[in-house]
Scaffold this motif. Sequence first.
Motif: not given
Length: 194
Positions: A15, A17, A20-21, A89, A94, A98
């Motif tokens: 995962y 993304l 990153f968040i 996700e 991805k 997003l």
Amino acid sequence: MFVRTESLREFIRFYPLITFILLFQLVIFLATSLPFIPSREIFSLLAGVNLYIVEGELWRIVTPIFVHAGLAHLLFNSFSLVLFGPALERILGKGKFLFVYLLTGIAANIATLMLEPLTYTHVGSSGAIFGLFGFYIAITMFRKDLLSKENSQTILTIAVIGVVMTFFQANINITAHIFGLIAGFLTGRVILSK
């Protein structure tokens, strides 16, 4: 589906993304909290302040999604993302994930701008989190094959509890929760019909 059994390394790999968040939110939190940097100014620059948005500071429609008012606020929203984000996700990929996350968070912030007073200030990713709940509700209605009956019941129960609790907790942006949920449902309806 909503129970995390991966190691940290596996979670990051599966995962990226969401990882990153989470890291981005943590960096923003540190930048708005640490005493040895101009944290108060950074917080003020990124928070959603309706008056400033109307005056042209349009970034404030997006930035509040990643800003949190305190460690408990950050942890609760991050925990929600860790629990409910990975399945989406994986289902969406991805790019679409997003898109859904940002679109629903922005929709929640626009609703806040339209329906709350000009003096209203807001931060937090809960509008986007409720957007994920709304998307899951769309899945349970329009693409039952993507979730088991048990997971569908779980997400519906959590969404209902989340909406009810919205009205009983202090300092909650009710508008963002409700319109994030609606935006997620409508986005899900469109994406899932393709």
